[in-house]
Design a protein around this motif. Structure first.
Motif, PDB file in Angstrom:
ATOM      1  N   CYS A 143      11.807  -6.000   1.087  1.00 33.30           N
ATOM      2  CA  CYS A 143      10.498  -6.622   1.319  1.00 33.30           C
ATOM      3  C   CYS A 143       9.477  -5.934   0.411  1.00 33.30           C
ATOM      4  O   CYS A 143       9.731  -4.873  -0.132  1.00 33.30           O
ATOM      5  CB  CYS A 143      10.055  -6.434   2.775  1.00 33.30           C
ATOM      6  SG  CYS A 143      11.114  -7.239   3.985  1.00 33.30           S
ATOM      7  N   CYS A 144       8.329  -6.545   0.322  1.00 36.62           N
ATOM      8  CA  CYS A 144       7.244  -5.944  -0.450  1.00 36.62           C
ATOM      9  C   CYS A 144       6.797  -4.632   0.217  1.00 36.62           C
ATOM     10  O   CYS A 144       6.971  -4.435   1.416  1.00 36.62           O
ATOM     11  CB  CYS A 144       6.074  -6.909  -0.535  1.00 36.62           C
ATOM     12  SG  CYS A 144       4.728  -6.317  -1.597  1.00 36.62           S
ATOM     13  N   MET A 145       6.188  -3.751  -0.563  1.00 39.82           N
ATOM     14  CA  MET A 145       5.638  -2.494  -0.025  1.00 39.82           C
ATOM     15  C   MET A 145       4.435  -2.738   0.885  1.00 39.82           C
ATOM     16  O   MET A 145       4.010  -1.852   1.622  1.00 39.82           O
ATOM     17  CB  MET A 145       5.207  -1.586  -1.182  1.00 39.82           C
ATOM     18  CG  MET A 145       4.031  -2.124  -1.981  1.00 39.82           C
ATOM     19  SD  MET A 145       3.496  -0.956  -3.246  1.00 39.82           S
ATOM     20  CE  MET A 145       2.163  -1.910  -4.012  1.00 39.82           C
ATOM     21  N   ASP A 146       3.900  -3.944   0.831  1.00 42.64           N
ATOM     22  CA  ASP A 146       2.719  -4.371   1.600  1.00 42.64           C
ATOM     23  C   ASP A 146       2.842  -3.978   3.083  1.00 42.64           C
ATOM     24  O   ASP A 146       3.882  -4.204   3.697  1.00 42.64           O
ATOM     25  CB  ASP A 146       2.608  -5.903   1.473  1.00 42.64           C
ATOM     26  CG  ASP A 146       1.287  -6.460   1.948  1.00 42.64           C
ATOM     27  OD1 ASP A 146       0.910  -6.202   3.112  1.00 42.64           O
ATOM     28  OD2 ASP A 146       0.641  -7.173   1.161  1.00 42.64           O
ATOM     29  N   GLU A 147       1.769  -3.407   3.647  1.00 43.60           N
ATOM     30  CA  GLU A 147       1.808  -3.009   5.063  1.00 43.60           C
ATOM     31  C   GLU A 147       1.977  -4.207   5.991  1.00 43.60           C
ATOM     32  O   GLU A 147       2.302  -4.064   7.169  1.00 43.60           O
ATOM     33  CB  GLU A 147       0.565  -2.199   5.446  1.00 43.60           C
ATOM     34  CG  GLU A 147      -0.714  -2.990   5.695  1.00 43.60           C
ATOM     35  CD  GLU A 147      -1.493  -3.312   4.420  1.00 43.60           C
ATOM     36  OE1 GLU A 147      -0.866  -3.615   3.383  1.00 43.60           O
ATOM     37  OE2 GLU A 147      -2.738  -3.273   4.475  1.00 43.60           O
ATOM     38  N   ALA A 188       6.987  -2.914  -4.514  1.00 44.75           N
ATOM     39  CA  ALA A 188       5.887  -3.820  -4.862  1.00 44.75           C
ATOM     40  C   ALA A 188       6.429  -5.185  -5.257  1.00 44.75           C
ATOM     41  O   ALA A 188       7.246  -5.289  -6.178  1.00 44.75           O
ATOM     42  CB  ALA A 188       5.077  -3.235  -6.015  1.00 44.75           C
ATOM     43  N   GLY A 189       5.996  -6.227  -4.541  1.00 48.73           N
ATOM     44  CA  GLY A 189       6.443  -7.583  -4.851  1.00 48.73           C
ATOM     45  C   GLY A 189       7.954  -7.730  -4.817  1.00 48.73           C
ATOM     46  O   GLY A 189       8.513  -8.533  -5.565  1.00 48.73           O
ATOM     47  N   SER A 190       8.631  -6.949  -3.960  1.00 43.56           N
ATOM     48  CA  SER A 190      10.104  -6.932  -3.908  1.00 43.56           C
ATOM     49  C   SER A 190      10.697  -6.748  -5.305  1.00 43.56           C
ATOM     50  O   SER A 190      11.647  -7.425  -5.691  1.00 43.56           O
ATOM     51  CB  SER A 190      10.646  -8.210  -3.252  1.00 43.56           C
ATOM     52  OG  SER A 190      10.235  -8.285  -1.907  1.00 43.56           O
ATOM     53  N   SER A 194      10.028 -12.642  -0.155  1.00 46.40           N
ATOM     54  CA  SER A 194       8.712 -12.644  -0.796  1.00 46.40           C
ATOM     55  C   SER A 194       7.694 -12.842   0.324  1.00 46.40           C
ATOM     56  O   SER A 194       8.076 -13.025   1.483  1.00 46.40           O
ATOM     57  CB  SER A 194       8.626 -13.775  -1.822  1.00 46.40           C
ATOM     58  OG  SER A 194       8.943 -15.017  -1.216  1.00 46.40           O
ATOM     59  N   HIS A 195       6.409 -12.800   0.002  1.00 45.56           N
ATOM     60  CA  HIS A 195       5.426 -13.047   1.068  1.00 45.56           C
ATOM     61  C   HIS A 195       4.140 -13.645   0.522  1.00 45.56           C
ATOM     62  O   HIS A 195       3.861 -13.576  -0.681  1.00 45.56           O
ATOM     63  CB  HIS A 195       5.120 -11.753   1.838  1.00 45.56           C
ATOM     64  CG  HIS A 195       4.270 -10.774   1.086  1.00 45.56           C
ATOM     65  ND1 HIS A 195       2.908 -10.711   1.257  1.00 45.56           N
ATOM     66  CD2 HIS A 195       4.569  -9.843   0.160  1.00 45.56           C
ATOM     67  CE1 HIS A 195       2.412  -9.755   0.471  1.00 45.56           C
ATOM     68  NE2 HIS A 195       3.399  -9.223  -0.212  1.00 45.56           N
ATOM     69  N   GLU A 196       3.392 -14.216   1.450  1.00 44.10           N
ATOM     70  CA  GLU A 196       2.120 -14.862   1.137  1.00 44.10           C
ATOM     71  C   GLU A 196       1.081 -13.835   0.677  1.00 44.10           C
ATOM     72  O   GLU A 196       0.994 -12.743   1.231  1.00 44.10           O
ATOM     73  CB  GLU A 196       1.632 -15.548   2.418  1.00 44.10           C
ATOM     74  CG  GLU A 196       0.580 -16.611   2.181  1.00 44.10           C
ATOM     75  CD  GLU A 196       0.315 -17.384   3.478  1.00 44.10           C
ATOM     76  OE1 GLU A 196       1.159 -18.233   3.837  1.00 44.10           O
ATOM     77  OE2 GLU A 196      -0.708 -17.132   4.121  1.00 44.10           O
ATOM     78  N   GLY A 197       0.301 -14.196  -0.318  1.00 45.29           N
ATOM     79  CA  GLY A 197      -0.812 -13.353  -0.764  1.00 45.29           C
ATOM     80  C   GLY A 197      -0.368 -12.005  -1.302  1.00 45.29           C
ATOM     81  O   GLY A 197      -0.962 -10.979  -0.973  1.00 45.29           O
ATOM     82  N   CYS A 198       0.657 -12.005  -2.147  1.00 46.24           N
ATOM     83  CA  CYS A 198       1.232 -10.749  -2.640  1.00 46.24           C
ATOM     84  C   CYS A 198       0.436 -10.213  -3.835  1.00 46.24           C
ATOM     85  O   CYS A 198       0.338 -10.861  -4.879  1.00 46.24           O
ATOM     86  CB  CYS A 198       2.687 -10.966  -3.044  1.00 46.24           C
ATOM     87  SG  CYS A 198       3.497  -9.460  -3.609  1.00 46.24           S
ATOM     88  N   GLY A 199      -0.114  -9.003  -3.696  1.00 44.30           N
ATOM     89  CA  GLY A 199      -0.909  -8.390  -4.758  1.00 44.30           C
ATOM     90  C   GLY A 199      -0.092  -8.090  -6.007  1.00 44.30           C
ATOM     91  O   GLY A 199      -0.570  -8.242  -7.138  1.00 44.30           O
ATOM     92  N   ALA A 200       1.170  -7.676  -5.818  1.00 46.22           N
ATOM     93  CA  ALA A 200       2.033  -7.357  -6.959  1.00 46.22           C
ATOM     94  C   ALA A 200       2.392  -8.642  -7.721  1.00 46.22           C
ATOM     95  O   ALA A 200       2.430  -8.649  -8.959  1.00 46.22           O
ATOM     96  CB  ALA A 200       3.298  -6.646  -6.491  1.00 46.22           C
TER      97      ALA A 200
HETATM   98 ZN   LIG Z   1       3.327  -8.003  -1.850  1.00 45.20          ZN
END
Ligand SMILES: [Zn+2]
Length: 238
Positions: A38-42, A52-54, A80-86
């Motif tokens: 998964c993304c590093m996103d909390e 980051a961004g998988s 992946s996920h919605e609103g991913c900064g990476a």
């Molecule tokens: Zn992300």
């Protein structure tokens, strides 16, 4: 965008951050619960492998080494996920402005899943944070593996970088990106101060802690702490 009560969000993690700094991290937080990338996103703590961004930003030799390490760790799927900064950063770097950030995020995860020979695990839309706002006050750099703050109730949420499957350079650069997001317009930004810094938690890897110190430790709004997992001794019943 929904208006976010940043003070409430900020205070939500206050007690758990104080406890983290006092007590460290229990070994329970490293018990394997599924090798989903998964993304590093909390907001996406849905697996024990985090980047980051998988992994969307990796390339060349670094990507090859990341892929080999993920396979060795037994990666099962890539999300992946919605609103991913990476993914937004990748889109900008590669001039993919004809596509949405979500499309870029999905394609990146599907591409890596194909390279790994594992299924694409889907696009996460129910995030464990407010939509459009990063409420992380902590960035965890996991030098051990399988760390997930969700496994221990008292741990504050935060970005997680699975440094154990990365070169030190990749891990440091992903932590730096997490800091950029947290300090940016979608994060707490100016709420971080030298007195109330963003906490970078290096887990089980002194060399990584030192590398983080030299890369981002000069920022006065960052505090780097380093922990080995705390082993709880269980008293056996007589
Ligand atoms: Zn992300």
């Amino acid at each position: 965008m929904m208006s976010i009560d940043t003070e409430t969000e900020w205070m939500r993690a206050q007690a758990s951050i104080e406890r983290l700094e006092r007590e460290g991290v229990s070994e329970k937080a490293f018990e394997p619960s599924g090798e989903i990338l998964c993304c590093m996103d909390e907001g996406t703590p849905m697996g024990d492998l985090r980047s980051a961004g998988s992994g969307i930003l990796t390339q060349g030799e670094e990507r090859a080494r990341f892929i080999a390490a993920l396979k060795k760790a037994g990666v099962e799927s890539v999300t992946s996920h919605e609103g991913c900064g990476a993914a937004a950063l990748y889109r900008e770097r590669h001039g993919l402005t004809d596509k949405s950030v979500d499309e870029v995020a999905m394609e990146g995860a599907k591409h890596l899943a194909a390279e790994l020979g594992v299924p694409y695990g889907g696009h996460i839309t129910e995030l464990a944070r407010p939509k459009g706002f990063h409420n992380a006050r902590v960035v965890y750099a996991d030098g051990i593996g399988d760390f997930n703050p969700r496994k221990v109730e008292s741990l504050p949420p935060g970005f997680v970088v699975s440094a154990s499957v990365m070169t030190q350079e990749q891990a440091v650069s992903e932590v730096a990106l997490a800091l950029k997001i947290a300090f940016g317009e979608h994060g707490f930004g100016e709420k971080f101060t030298p007195a109330q810094p963003l906490v970078v938690v290096a887990l089980g890897d002194e060399a990584l802690a030192a590398a983080l110190q030299s890369a981002v430790g000069g920022e006065p709004r960052v505090k780097i702490v380093s922990f080995e997992p705390v082993v709880k001794t269980i008293q056996k019943a007589a």
